[in-house]
Design a protein around this motif. Structure first.
Motif, PDB file in Angstrom:
ATOM      1  N   VAL A   9       0.850  -1.192   0.000  1.00 41.20           N
ATOM      2  CA  VAL A   9       0.000   0.000   0.000  1.00 41.20           C
ATOM      3  C   VAL A   9       0.888   1.246   0.000  1.00 41.20           C
ATOM      4  N   ASP A  10       0.566   2.217  -0.834  1.00 35.85           N
ATOM      5  CA  ASP A  10       1.400   3.417  -0.948  1.00 35.85           C
ATOM      6  C   ASP A  10       1.523   4.198   0.360  1.00 35.85           C
ATOM      7  N   ASP A  11       0.490   4.193   1.186  1.00 40.51           N
ATOM      8  CA  ASP A  11       0.551   4.909   2.472  1.00 40.51           C
ATOM      9  C   ASP A  11       1.730   4.458   3.330  1.00 40.51           C
ATOM     10  N   VAL A  56      -1.795  -1.314  -3.877  1.00 37.59           N
ATOM     11  CA  VAL A  56      -2.818  -0.289  -3.709  1.00 37.59           C
ATOM     12  C   VAL A  56      -2.165   1.072  -3.883  1.00 37.59           C
ATOM     13  N   PHE A  57      -2.687   1.841  -4.841  1.00 33.15           N
ATOM     14  CA  PHE A  57      -2.235   3.214  -5.058  1.00 33.15           C
ATOM     15  C   PHE A  57      -3.455   4.113  -4.940  1.00 33.15           C
ATOM     16  N   HIS A  58      -3.431   4.995  -3.969  1.00 34.72           N
ATOM     17  CA  HIS A  58      -4.539   5.926  -3.763  1.00 34.72           C
ATOM     18  C   HIS A  58      -4.385   7.118  -4.703  1.00 34.72           C
ATOM     19  N   VAL A  59      -5.440   7.476  -5.373  1.00 34.03           N
ATOM     20  CA  VAL A  59      -5.404   8.611  -6.302  1.00 34.03           C
ATOM     21  C   VAL A  59      -4.958   9.871  -5.566  1.00 34.03           C
ATOM     22  N   SER A  60      -5.439  10.063  -4.358  1.00 36.37           N
ATOM     23  CA  SER A  60      -5.092  11.278  -3.611  1.00 36.37           C
ATOM     24  C   SER A  60      -3.617  11.326  -3.214  1.00 36.37           C
ATOM     25  N   ARG A  61      -2.918  10.186  -3.210  1.00 37.44           N
ATOM     26  CA  ARG A  61      -1.493  10.157  -2.874  1.00 37.44           C
ATOM     27  C   ARG A  61      -0.619  10.336  -4.109  1.00 37.44           C
ATOM     28  N   THR A  62      -1.219  10.160  -5.280  1.00 38.37           N
ATOM     29  CA  THR A  62      -0.479  10.297  -6.538  1.00 38.37           C
ATOM     30  C   THR A  62      -0.570  11.752  -6.969  1.00 38.37           C
ATOM     31  N   ASP A  63      -0.018  12.610  -6.122  1.00 37.20           N
ATOM     32  CA  ASP A  63      -0.200  14.049  -6.291  1.00 37.20           C
ATOM     33  C   ASP A  63       1.018  14.766  -6.859  1.00 37.20           C
TER      34      ASP A  63
END
Length: 124
Positions: A9-11, A56-63
């Motif tokens: 997970v990216d987090d 898991v890549f969250h769109v909000s983290r791909t900023d």
């Protein structure tokens, strides 16, 4: 919700509060290239073990452009590696039907899908 391992997970890499959970433990977030290196290492271990994994890549983290670039690079490497099989949404649907699994459930406009978006398996 998928039971994903934290290292997928990216987090786990981008948030300071998870730094102490990483192996080896850290104190600061990891840069995008560090996430890529960790994921590629995880893929190698998964192939060696003959297992499967998902990320898991969250769109909000791909900023930032750099964060988007490492996702593209990871996907390019996975799809170019003959040892890796990546399931497309169409293949996931076929696998679900063949396995007798029910279709994804919709809850308040969200799709709860127990099949990961990318499954990788070492080929024999």
């Amino acid at each position: 919700m998928l039971p994903d391992a934290w290292q997928d997970v990216d987090d786990y890499y981008y948030f300071p509060r998870f730094a102490s959970l990483r192996v080896p433990p850290g104190t600061t977030p990891v840069r995008p290239r560090g996430l890529l290196a960790a994921h590629l290492d995880h893929v190698e271990r998964t192939i060696t073990a003959g297992g499967c994994t998902s990320f898991v890549f969250h769109v909000s983290r791909t900023d930032t452009p750099q964060r988007a670039e490492v996702i593209d690079e990871l996907l390019d490497r996975l799809t170019d590696d003959p040892r890796v099989w990546c399931a497309s949404p169409r293949r996931r649907g076929l696998l679900r039907r063949l396995s007798g699994r029910p279709p994804p459930r919709r809850t308040a406009g969200l799709v709860t899908d127990p099949v990961p978006s990318t499954m990788c398996r070492g080929r024999r």
